[in-house]
Design a protein around this motif. Structure first.
Motif, PDB file in Angstrom:
ATOM      1  N   UNK A 154      -5.771  -6.356  89.833  1.00 26.93           N
ATOM      2  CA  UNK A 154      -4.538  -6.939  89.311  1.00 26.93           C
ATOM      3  C   UNK A 154      -3.325  -6.316  90.012  1.00 26.93           C
ATOM      4  N   UNK A 155      -2.263  -7.076  90.074  1.00 23.55           N
ATOM      5  CA  UNK A 155      -1.032  -6.594  90.713  1.00 23.55           C
ATOM      6  C   UNK A 155       0.103  -6.628  89.695  1.00 23.55           C
ATOM      7  N   UNK A 156       1.078  -5.755  89.919  1.00 25.09           N
ATOM      8  CA  UNK A 156       2.268  -5.799  89.088  1.00 25.09           C
ATOM      9  C   UNK A 156       3.405  -6.457  89.857  1.00 25.09           C
ATOM     10  N   UNK A 157       4.269  -7.128  89.134  1.00 26.24           N
ATOM     11  CA  UNK A 157       5.451  -7.730  89.750  1.00 26.24           C
ATOM     12  C   UNK A 157       6.583  -6.717  89.916  1.00 26.24           C
ATOM     13  N   UNK A 158       6.424  -5.505  89.382  1.00 22.76           N
ATOM     14  CA  UNK A 158       7.463  -4.491  89.482  1.00 22.76           C
ATOM     15  C   UNK A 158       7.458  -3.852  90.865  1.00 22.76           C
ATOM     16  N   UNK A 159       8.642  -3.520  91.346  1.00 23.88           N
ATOM     17  CA  UNK A 159       8.814  -2.788  92.602  1.00 23.88           C
ATOM     18  C   UNK A 159       8.901  -1.306  92.260  1.00 23.88           C
ATOM     19  N   UNK A 160       7.839  -0.574  92.562  1.00 27.52           N
ATOM     20  CA  UNK A 160       7.759   0.834  92.195  1.00 27.52           C
ATOM     21  C   UNK A 160       8.220   1.775  93.306  1.00 27.52           C
ATOM     22  N   UNK A 161       8.708   1.226  94.395  1.00 33.15           N
ATOM     23  CA  UNK A 161       9.076   2.060  95.539  1.00 33.15           C
ATOM     24  C   UNK A 161      10.188   3.043  95.191  1.00 33.15           C
TER      25      UNK A 161
END
Length: 204
Positions: free
Chosen positions: A46-53
């Motif tokens: 699964x992937x998250x739509x959040x940008x965690x950079x």
């Protein structure tokens, strides 16, 4: 020892300035993540739509209450208790979440292992420690739950918190190979050996 106030996200350069025993206070965005979240992201595709950079991840499964969507609670959730959990269970995910998602800082209690320490050194990261039992205080640093992803895993969803004055937190592992846990363990072993020697017991 230095103190740093970080407005998130941060750069690799900023994180590499940190040394064990420095302190850090965070402002802006903080993401909450835990075992189930990471298992679904890395073991189940699964992937998250959040940008965690450049962001910090706190190991937590917060206690929240549904209050309905308002300006103060845009997701409909309000924080009741945002406490940290033991980080060691999530050791194997440190390097992947740094490499694939660009996370820089991890917050929890109990520390992480050698693999995480190596990832911090290679990729530029740090671990910030929270004293166990401080959940009530931590919750006062959370202004709102701004968003939530993978919410079918609730409470082990991926939470986007807005925080102010989150800290000070202790730098317990840094990007230079420093680890407070390694130091404490070495000191404890030395004291144990000395105590056994004073009793005439061989330390194998």
């Amino acid at each position: 020892m230095e103190h740093y106030d970080f407005s998130m996200p941060v750069t690799e350069e900023q994180v590499r300035r940190l040394r064990v025993n420095d302190t850090v206070t965070l402002n802006g965005t903080l993401y909450g993540i835990r075992d189930a979240t990471l298992i679904h992201m890395f073991d189940r595709g699964r992937r998250t739509r959040f940008d965690l950079r450049g962001h910090a991840l706190i190991h937590t499964a917060p206690n929240v209450r549904w209050v309905g969507e308002t300006q103060a609670a845009p997701t409909g959730y309000a924080p009741v208790c945002v406490g940290t959990t033991t980080s060691a269970r999530m050791e194997r995910f440190t390097q992947p979440v740094m490499r694939e998602y660009g996370a820089r800082i991890f917050i929890g209690k109990g520390g992480l292992g050698a693999g995480s320490l190596s990832a911090f050194k290679d990729l530029g990261g740090a671990y910030l420690a929270v004293i166990g039992g401080a959940a009530a205080l931590e919750t006062t640093w959370v202004e709102a739950i701004e968003d939530v992803d993978l919410d079918d895993l609730n409470p082990e969803s991926l939470w986007k918190f807005r925080v102010r004055g989150f800290g000070p937190l202790l730098v317990a592992m840094d990007a230079h190979g420093g680890s407070l846990y390694t130091e404490v363990n070495a000191q404890a072993r030395a004291k144990r050996a000395a105590a056994l020697a004073s009793l005439g017991v061989k330390n194998n």
